[in-house]
Design a protein around this motif. Sequence first.
Motif, PDB file in Angstrom:
ATOM      1  N   ARG A 114     -31.033 -40.738  44.498  1.00 36.76           N
ATOM      2  CA  ARG A 114     -31.991 -41.837  44.666  1.00 36.76           C
ATOM      3  C   ARG A 114     -32.690 -41.759  46.012  1.00 36.76           C
ATOM      4  NH1 ARG A 114     -29.343 -47.568  44.778  1.00 36.76           N
ATOM      5  NH2 ARG A 114     -28.802 -46.755  46.841  1.00 36.76           N
ATOM      6  N   GLU A 115     -31.945 -41.420  47.058  1.00 37.43           N
ATOM      7  CA  GLU A 115     -32.555 -41.285  48.376  1.00 37.43           C
ATOM      8  C   GLU A 115     -33.600 -40.169  48.386  1.00 37.43           C
ATOM      9  OE1 GLU A 115     -32.191 -42.972  51.179  1.00 37.43           O
ATOM     10  OE2 GLU A 115     -30.875 -44.423  50.211  1.00 37.43           O
ATOM     11  N   GLN A 116     -33.303 -39.082  47.717  1.00 33.40           N
ATOM     12  CA  GLN A 116     -34.243 -37.966  47.675  1.00 33.40           C
ATOM     13  C   GLN A 116     -35.524 -38.379  46.946  1.00 33.40           C
ATOM     14  OE1 GLN A 116     -32.918 -34.524  45.489  1.00 33.40           O
ATOM     15  NE2 GLN A 116     -34.375 -33.183  46.508  1.00 33.40           N
ATOM     16  N   ALA A 117     -35.369 -39.106  45.840  1.00 33.57           N
ATOM     17  CA  ALA A 117     -36.550 -39.544  45.089  1.00 33.57           C
ATOM     18  C   ALA A 117     -37.408 -40.479  45.928  1.00 33.57           C
ATOM     19  CB  ALA A 117     -36.105 -40.237  43.798  1.00 33.57           C
ATOM     20  N   ASP A 118     -36.756 -41.389  46.669  1.00 33.55           N
ATOM     21  CA  ASP A 118     -37.521 -42.327  47.503  1.00 33.55           C
ATOM     22  C   ASP A 118     -38.307 -41.587  48.574  1.00 33.55           C
ATOM     23  OD1 ASP A 118     -36.547 -44.410  46.041  1.00 33.55           O
ATOM     24  OD2 ASP A 118     -34.948 -44.935  47.468  1.00 33.55           O
ATOM     25  N   ARG A 119     -37.655 -40.627  49.195  1.00 27.60           N
ATOM     26  CA  ARG A 119     -38.338 -39.911  50.269  1.00 27.60           C
ATOM     27  C   ARG A 119     -39.434 -38.984  49.741  1.00 27.60           C
ATOM     28  NH1 ARG A 119     -33.696 -41.581  51.963  1.00 27.60           N
ATOM     29  NH2 ARG A 119     -33.385 -42.060  54.169  1.00 27.60           N
ATOM     30  N   ASN A 120     -39.197 -38.403  48.576  1.00 23.70           N
ATOM     31  CA  ASN A 120     -40.250 -37.585  47.973  1.00 23.70           C
ATOM     32  C   ASN A 120     -41.471 -38.438  47.628  1.00 23.70           C
ATOM     33  OD1 ASN A 120     -38.845 -35.201  48.145  1.00 23.70           O
ATOM     34  ND2 ASN A 120     -37.994 -35.333  46.082  1.00 23.70           N
ATOM     35  N   SER A 121     -41.196 -39.663  47.177  1.00 20.47           N
ATOM     36  CA  SER A 121     -42.302 -40.566  46.869  1.00 20.47           C
ATOM     37  C   SER A 121     -43.077 -40.921  48.132  1.00 20.47           C
ATOM     38  CB  SER A 121     -41.763 -41.839  46.205  1.00 20.47           C
ATOM     39  OG  SER A 121     -42.796 -42.763  45.971  1.00 20.47           O
TER      40      SER A 121
ATOM     41  N   PHE B 125     -21.938 -35.799  52.019  1.00 23.89           N
ATOM     42  CA  PHE B 125     -20.538 -35.916  52.429  1.00 23.89           C
ATOM     43  C   PHE B 125     -20.087 -37.359  52.445  1.00 23.89           C
ATOM     44  CE2 PHE B 125     -19.758 -31.586  53.454  1.00 23.89           C
ATOM     45  CZ  PHE B 125     -20.982 -31.062  53.853  1.00 23.89           C
ATOM     46  N   GLU B 126     -20.997 -38.317  52.482  1.00 23.88           N
ATOM     47  CA  GLU B 126     -20.629 -39.713  52.624  1.00 23.88           C
ATOM     48  C   GLU B 126     -20.962 -40.533  51.382  1.00 23.88           C
ATOM     49  OE1 GLU B 126     -22.724 -41.059  56.050  1.00 23.88           O
ATOM     50  OE2 GLU B 126     -21.890 -39.514  57.360  1.00 23.88           O
ATOM     51  N   LYS B 127     -21.869 -40.063  50.576  1.00 29.65           N
ATOM     52  CA  LYS B 127     -22.290 -40.839  49.407  1.00 29.65           C
ATOM     53  C   LYS B 127     -22.145 -39.997  48.160  1.00 29.65           C
ATOM     54  CE  LYS B 127     -25.600 -43.621  52.000  1.00 29.65           C
ATOM     55  NZ  LYS B 127     -26.989 -44.114  52.080  1.00 29.65           N
ATOM     56  N   ASN B 128     -22.088 -40.662  47.048  1.00 27.95           N
ATOM     57  CA  ASN B 128     -21.946 -39.926  45.788  1.00 27.95           C
ATOM     58  C   ASN B 128     -23.283 -39.335  45.364  1.00 27.95           C
ATOM     59  OD1 ASN B 128     -23.439 -41.979  44.414  1.00 27.95           O
ATOM     60  ND2 ASN B 128     -21.567 -43.210  44.356  1.00 27.95           N
ATOM     61  N   ASN B 129     -23.236 -38.539  44.334  1.00 30.38           N
ATOM     62  CA  ASN B 129     -24.429 -37.812  43.912  1.00 30.38           C
ATOM     63  C   ASN B 129     -25.549 -38.739  43.448  1.00 30.38           C
ATOM     64  OD1 ASN B 129     -23.247 -35.360  44.431  1.00 30.38           O
ATOM     65  ND2 ASN B 129     -22.415 -35.117  42.362  1.00 30.38           N
TER      66      ASN B 129
ATOM     67  N   GLU C  21     -37.320 -31.903  55.631  1.00 28.89           N
ATOM     68  CA  GLU C  21     -36.494 -32.867  56.361  1.00 28.89           C
ATOM     69  C   GLU C  21     -35.654 -33.702  55.397  1.00 28.89           C
ATOM     70  OE1 GLU C  21     -39.157 -35.164  58.665  1.00 28.89           O
ATOM     71  OE2 GLU C  21     -39.808 -33.495  59.936  1.00 28.89           O
ATOM     72  N   ASN C  22     -36.261 -34.078  54.274  1.00 27.17           N
ATOM     73  CA  ASN C  22     -35.507 -34.858  53.288  1.00 27.17           C
ATOM     74  C   ASN C  22     -34.329 -34.074  52.729  1.00 27.17           C
ATOM     75  OD1 ASN C  22     -37.292 -36.948  53.600  1.00 27.17           O
ATOM     76  ND2 ASN C  22     -38.578 -36.377  51.863  1.00 27.17           N
ATOM     77  N   GLN C  23     -34.567 -32.781  52.473  1.00 30.19           N
ATOM     78  CA  GLN C  23     -33.486 -31.959  51.947  1.00 30.19           C
ATOM     79  C   GLN C  23     -32.329 -31.854  52.934  1.00 30.19           C
ATOM     80  OE1 GLN C  23     -35.512 -28.311  51.065  1.00 30.19           O
ATOM     81  NE2 GLN C  23     -36.244 -29.017  49.060  1.00 30.19           N
TER      82      GLN C  23
ATOM     83  N   GLN D 269     -28.479 -33.323  52.420  1.00 35.45           N
ATOM     84  CA  GLN D 269     -27.268 -32.506  52.580  1.00 35.45           C
ATOM     85  C   GLN D 269     -26.237 -33.208  53.460  1.00 35.45           C
ATOM     86  OE1 GLN D 269     -28.610 -28.730  54.056  1.00 35.45           O
ATOM     87  NE2 GLN D 269     -29.495 -28.093  52.085  1.00 35.45           N
ATOM     88  N   ARG D 270     -26.720 -33.893  54.503  1.00 34.51           N
ATOM     89  CA  ARG D 270     -25.766 -34.609  55.377  1.00 34.51           C
ATOM     90  C   ARG D 270     -25.177 -35.828  54.674  1.00 34.51           C
ATOM     91  NH1 ARG D 270     -29.962 -33.629  59.139  1.00 34.51           N
ATOM     92  NH2 ARG D 270     -30.638 -35.819  58.971  1.00 34.51           N
ATOM     93  N   LEU D 271     -26.014 -36.488  53.845  1.00 34.59           N
ATOM     94  CA  LEU D 271     -25.532 -37.701  53.174  1.00 34.59           C
ATOM     95  C   LEU D 271     -24.569 -37.400  52.027  1.00 34.59           C
ATOM     96  CD1 LEU D 271     -28.821 -39.798  52.954  1.00 34.59           C
ATOM     97  CD2 LEU D 271     -26.875 -40.156  54.489  1.00 34.59           C
TER      98      LEU D 271
END
Length: 586
Positions: free
Chosen positions: A215-222, A206-210, A196-198, A202-204
Amino acid sequence: MIATPQDRYIQMEQTRLLMKQVPSLALLSVVVALVIAFFITQWVSPEVALIWGGLICVSSALRYWHYRAIRERKITIDNYMNLLVLLVFFSAVSGGLWGALGIILPVTDNVLVMVLTVMLLVGMVAGSLASLSSYNYAYFAYAIPAILPLAIRCLVADDQVLHMVGVLSLAFLLVNMFHSHLAQKAVIRSINLVLENQNLIQRLEFEKNNAIAAREQADRNSEAKSRFLAAASHDLRQPLNAMGFFVAALINAAQTQKVKDLAAKIDQSLEALRDLFNSLLDLSKIEAGVLAPNITSFRLSDLFEEIRNDFATHEKITHINLEIGDSGDAVVMSDRQMLNRILRNLVSNALRYTHEGYVRLYCEPATEHFVIHVSDSGEGIPEDKREDIFREFYQIGNPERDRTKGLGLGLSIVDGLCRILKHRINLISEEGKGSTFSVLVPQGKIEAVEPSITEVGAWTDTRSSNIIVIDDEEYSRAGMRELISQWGHGVFAFENPDEAELFLDMEGIEPDLIISDYRLRNGVTGDKAIRRLQSKIGHEVPALIVTGDTDKDRIMEAKSSGFSLLHKPVQPAKLRSALSYLLANR
């Protein structure tokens, strides 16, 4: 049934998790097999021992060779299924070879061989639960052939004790298979969260930089890791809790000294498994960064008294003087459970390395702090080893890795918890004279000390009472019912509060005490279940909540209910003391 793309992805991730365990499992199998092959020559011919040990080594080598070959390639949706089948096959071969010990060794003729074989196979099967349960068929393929030959051989033997060993072995196997299933569900939930995080990332993108997306991926993985640890710690505590009750019930019901001695050895192995599980879980949480301290003010004397009681029956107390100092009215500000773990580990470590003299726990006031010391008259620590002792699995003077001397995790956990709590720890040591560990803890305020749930001591109660037990785990419920019944109480155990209410309506029995697991099915919590029954009865009834949760928020919710609280796995003596105290003061 056709597998969906998500199902195939989950199985591919399960394959990756299993592959990561191969090197450590192969190495462990070879090392243990060589040691066992050497020792079993006392009971079987050297040729048989050599063939058995050689087969273990060959199968482990093939397993590692397969791992090295696959590591050079990437696991994909197209090739994971063949790899998964091979991994299950290797697990079955390994389990069958270990299970062969139950056939080749004279377990029915020699009690010592039987006890050692049972402890070895139970330990191997229990130890592999965490490594193989990411795909439970791999665990089933290992555990069933490892335990079944010994169990069948005991069941067909003409001896009542062996029959009981066979039954308990099968029960142990079923319990572990059940909790392997639960552990796999936790792994799948974790993988789904990652998936779900992945998709979200992918959707984000298009709106946010890499950088923001990473950072969002790291937070959700944590967060996924935190949920997995919380779920795994809860689910894996359940079999330990049930096993503790069943073993205690077996000791009480044993008719012969032989059975009592065997049950006592199983209880010792279970206690070692509890300590190992708690140490590994604590270390995993520290490394994952998911522990959040609950800072409160509390009396240091209460903590010292708990430690005094916990170590009162330690095997070394007979020839080492354990001195617990008087802390007076000292109030400290810390996380009570974490500080308790720090001091217990320090005291336990001091007792392990002190052969005569004393181990002393005491405190001294300092500016806006208290300094808690743990001193001993032991061997002392060489100056060049004083940093190494805080590393995981490091031990002084134990190159052979004797497990009676622990795993080498105690001081590593102490260091990690002190860093989380921001408590400074110092070490002063002189070789041949002893060591002193000192922990600097902030002073608390006496007016901020929260009234805690009464800590029960050695209470006993010979009166028979009616007790309602609510627990949605069948084995925990059955174990608690059997054990408490042996203490002379009437026990009525139910899966949920609805069944308990129906029982009250039909039988008209008024309970003297209610015991409930905290996390029940369908979102029901233990405190709500207790209050429903109290409302049904028409007045308050003493109650006790038992929980296997380690999540901070859930523990705070349980404590705020106002009912007495015990944490799984519950020691039978502590459960009996709690029941006696609550019944005596109702």
